[in-house]
Design a protein around this motif. Sequence first.
Motif, short mmCIF file in Angstrom:
data_model
loop_
_atom_site.label_atom_id
_atom_site.label_comp_id
_atom_site.label_asym_id
_atom_site.label_seq_id
_atom_site.Cartn_x
_atom_site.Cartn_y
_atom_site.Cartn_z
N THR A 4 0.57 -1.69 0.03
CA THR A 4 -0.24 0.01 -0.46
C THR A 4 0.74 1.36 -0.04
OG1 THR A 4 -0.09 -0.01 2.31
CG2 THR A 4 -1.67 -0.96 1.79
N ARG A 5 0.39 2.56 -0.30
CA ARG A 5 1.24 4.12 -0.53
C ARG A 5 1.71 4.34 0.77
NH1 ARG A 5 0.07 8.08 -4.61
NH2 ARG A 5 1.51 9.67 -3.29
N GLU A 6 0.69 3.01 2.58
CA GLU A 6 1.26 3.87 3.29
C GLU A 6 2.39 2.77 3.63
OE1 GLU A 6 -2.35 3.05 2.17
OE2 GLU A 6 -3.14 5.12 2.83
N GLN A 7 2.47 1.74 3.27
CA GLN A 7 3.53 1.27 4.15
C GLN A 7 4.94 1.64 2.48
OE1 GLN A 7 1.49 -2.87 1.66
NE2 GLN A 7 1.99 -3.52 4.28
N THR A 8 4.75 2.23 1.72
CA THR A 8 5.73 2.88 1.02
C THR A 8 6.47 3.19 1.70
OG1 THR A 8 4.90 4.61 -0.37
CG2 THR A 8 5.11 1.68 -1.60
N ILE A 9 5.92 4.62 2.99
CA ILE A 9 5.97 5.70 3.75
C ILE A 9 6.77 4.43 4.68
CG2 ILE A 9 5.13 7.11 4.88
CD1 ILE A 9 3.21 7.87 2.25
N GLU A 10 5.91 4.04 5.06
CA GLU A 10 6.12 3.04 7.07
C GLU A 10 7.37 2.33 6.92
OE1 GLU A 10 4.17 -0.36 9.84
OE2 GLU A 10 3.11 0.84 7.86
N TYR A 11 8.01 1.82 6.01
CA TYR A 11 9.20 1.32 5.39
C TYR A 11 9.72 1.77 4.55
CZ TYR A 11 6.03 -2.76 7.52
OH TYR A 11 4.96 -3.31 7.36
N GLU A 12 9.92 3.59 4.50
CA GLU A 12 10.40 3.86 3.52
C GLU A 12 11.14 3.22 2.03
OE1 GLU A 12 13.65 5.48 6.10
OE2 GLU A 12 12.24 6.08 7.18
N LEU A 13 9.87 2.48 1.40
CA LEU A 13 10.78 1.73 0.32
C LEU A 13 11.40 2.89 -0.47
CD1 LEU A 13 7.66 -0.86 -0.11
CD2 LEU A 13 10.14 -0.90 1.30
N PRO A 14 12.22 2.20 -1.47
CA PRO A 14 12.87 3.40 -2.51
C PRO A 14 11.97 2.65 -4.07
CG PRO A 14 14.52 1.70 -2.38
CD PRO A 14 12.82 1.06 -0.80
N SER A 15 11.47 4.02 -4.76
CA SER A 15 10.69 4.11 -5.86
C SER A 15 12.01 3.13 -6.73
CB SER A 15 9.95 4.92 -6.15
OG SER A 15 11.05 6.01 -6.51
N ALA A 46 12.33 -5.24 -0.78
CA ALA A 46 13.03 -4.19 -0.94
C ALA A 46 13.25 -4.23 0.69
CB ALA A 46 13.10 -2.86 -1.35
N LEU A 47 12.99 -4.24 1.06
CA LEU A 47 12.67 -4.73 2.95
C LEU A 47 13.97 -5.66 3.29
CD1 LEU A 47 9.38 -5.22 4.31
CD2 LEU A 47 11.37 -2.49 4.23
N GLU A 48 14.85 -5.87 4.32
CA GLU A 48 15.43 -6.49 5.05
C GLU A 48 14.37 -7.93 5.65
OE1 GLU A 48 19.26 -6.41 5.65
OE2 GLU A 48 19.17 -4.86 4.10
N PRO A 49 15.22 -8.63 5.10
CA PRO A 49 13.90 -10.02 6.00
C PRO A 49 13.24 -9.86 7.45
CG PRO A 49 16.08 -10.83 4.71
CD PRO A 49 16.66 -9.26 5.22
N ARG A 54 7.50 -8.76 9.79
CA ARG A 54 5.85 -8.29 9.86
C ARG A 54 5.08 -7.99 8.82
NH1 ARG A 54 6.25 -2.86 12.55
NH2 ARG A 54 7.19 -2.18 10.59
N PRO A 55 5.17 -7.68 7.75
CA PRO A 55 4.12 -7.43 7.27
C PRO A 55 3.55 -8.73 6.26
CG PRO A 55 5.91 -6.20 6.23
CD PRO A 55 6.36 -6.69 7.61
N VAL A 56 4.32 -9.16 6.39
CA VAL A 56 3.44 -10.60 5.58
C VAL A 56 2.50 -11.53 6.77
CG1 VAL A 56 4.69 -13.24 4.66
CG2 VAL A 56 5.98 -11.38 4.14
N LEU A 57 4.20 -11.78 8.05
CA LEU A 57 2.61 -12.31 8.73
C LEU A 57 1.26 -11.45 9.12
CD1 LEU A 57 5.30 -13.17 11.95
CD2 LEU A 57 4.42 -14.48 9.51
N ALA A 58 1.43 -10.43 9.32
CA ALA A 58 0.14 -9.32 9.48
C ALA A 58 -0.58 -9.86 8.28
CB ALA A 58 0.37 -8.06 9.04
N ALA A 59 -0.26 -10.40 6.30
CA ALA A 59 -1.15 -10.19 6.08
C ALA A 59 -1.55 -11.61 5.78
CB ALA A 59 -0.51 -9.66 4.10
#
Length: 118
Positions: A4-15, A46-49, A54-59
């Motif tokens: 989600t857009r929020e996750q890209t911000i929360e996890y500071e994912l690079p585009s 792009a996240l570290e393992p 966390r987001p995978v388990l939440a999903a």
Amino acid sequence: MLVTREQTIEYELPSAEGKHCDPRWPAFADRYGLDPAQPVQWELEALEPDGLQRPVLAAVAPYVDSAVLARQIAREEEQRRALATFLGGWDAAGGRGLSYRCTGARRCSGGCRRRAQQ
């Protein structure tokens, strides 16, 4: 798994540069106010393992039957204990691999260290 857009911000994912040939991009760009001429994408990989866990388990959490999971974990623990008991006569032999340690069983093969020492 979508990000989600929020996750890209929360996890500071690079585009990253998106695919120019993706026919879905113009509608996506229009919907979210992005430049249709500059396709971009964000990837959860792009996240570290540790951060990815966390987001995978939440999903998947809403789809996990905790009673079935608990039984499976208990079964695997039981199998690990049984294997550890079975392998209890095995030990590392000076880093040269595994060697059998005689347990004094009635049917000793005759090739163990205990027999050699008698």
